[in-house]
Enzyme design. Structure first.
Site, PDB file in Angstrom:
ATOM      1  CB  SER A 196       2.840   1.491   6.198  1.00  8.68           C
ATOM      2  OG  SER A 196       1.740   1.581   6.981  1.00  8.68           O
ATOM      3  N   GLY A 197       5.436  -0.552   6.032  1.00  8.27           N
ATOM      4  CA  GLY A 197       6.513  -0.821   5.126  1.00  8.27           C
ATOM      5  C   GLY A 197       7.634  -1.305   5.961  1.00  8.27           C
ATOM      6  CG  ASP A 212       0.296  -4.518   2.755  1.00 11.19           C
ATOM      7  OD1 ASP A 212       0.414  -3.533   1.541  1.00 11.19           O
ATOM      8  OD2 ASP A 212      -0.093  -3.440   3.750  1.00 11.19           O
ATOM      9  CG  HIS A 260      -0.271   0.273   2.423  1.00  9.57           C
ATOM     10  ND1 HIS A 260      -0.066  -0.782   3.389  1.00  9.57           N
ATOM     11  CD2 HIS A 260      -0.123   1.182   3.234  1.00  9.57           C
ATOM     12  CE1 HIS A 260       0.366  -0.419   4.518  1.00  9.57           C
ATOM     13  NE2 HIS A 260       0.463   0.734   4.573  1.00  9.57           N
TER      14      HIS A 260
END
Length: 247
Positions: free
Chosen positions: A201-202, A108, A64
């Site tokens: 995120s990530g 994801d 995402h």
């Protein structure tokens, strides 16, 4: 370009969407040499994500975190400063998992092929990925690192770290409708105010010096546990993709 990038980074981290690591502490500078800061341009403007170097020419992150262009900063501790350890590299190609689902965050995961190879140093080096089929067990103690807010009202430009414990799958399946134990990991003790959040995120979940998970999603208020992509489930895709795009 570099001063502009740093300025945009500073502005970005003051915004509400910068996210945070909750309940952590400032990391010892360059103790996470695989960490990458991603500045992402998309139709909605600038956003930020974490990522991590898995080979000199590839960064792994969340699916995402895709944008029309991505700038990667490696070797950073304070992303507002021009540190001599920093390497700024643009992304040549973003390869999101073909079965990524933006509605439920399944699969994801995304590989970023860098336009030029990172130079290994004491501040920049890849992290190991899972080998074999042994599954990460509940109770394992792991580390997550990232840049962003440390509370709802206070930001930081220096890398934060937090120790989190892997939970039994039921802790997440009872809270998140689309949790999938085969491809996701449940992380963070519900009784402790320690977790990763949106702007992280990530970033990687590292257990015994191996990246086992990727920060994916969690509760809207940042209460643990949170859901991480299980890297081990995607190793065939990762290896196949990096081999196909080898220089």
């Amino acid at each position: 370009m570099q001063p502009l990038l740093l300025l945009l980074t500073f502005i970005l981290l003051q915004g509400n969407e910068a996210g945070k690591i909750i309940g952590g502490r400032e990391a010892r500078p360059h103790s996470f040499p695989y960490m990458a800061f991603l500045l992402i341009q998309s139709s909605g403007g600038l956003t930020a994500c974490g990522g991590f170097l898995v080979r000199e020419d590839f960064v792994l992150t969340a699916g995402h975190c895709l944008g029309s262009s991505i700038n990667v900063t490696l070797g950073a501790h304070n992303i507002q400063r021009r540190e001599r350890t920093q390497q700024h590299i643009t992304v040549l190609r973003a390869i999101r998992h073909p079965d990524y689902n933006h509605e439920n965050f399944r699969n994801d995961i995304m590989l970023l092929q860098l336009r030029s190879r990172a130079r290994r140093s004491g501040s920049v080096k890849p992290v190991a990925l899972p080998q074999g089929s042994k599954k990460l067990q509940p109770g394992a103690s792991c580390t997550v690192a990232g840049w962003g807010r440390v509370s709802q009202s206070r930001g930081t430009n220096v890398l934060q770290e937090v120790q989190l414990r892997v939970q039994v799958d039921q802790k997440c399946s009872s809270r998140f409708q689309f949790y999938d134990s085969q491809t996701q990991i449940c992380v963070g003790n519900p009784r402790e105010r320690k977790t990763a959040f949106r702007g992280d995120s990530g970033g990687p979940l590292v257990c015994n010096n191996v990246a086992q998970g990727i920060v994916s999603y969690g509760s809207i208020n940042g209460s643990p546990p949170a859901v991480f992509t299980r890297i081990q489930s995607f190793m065939p895709w990762i290896k196949r993709t990096m081999r196909r795009l080898a220089p």
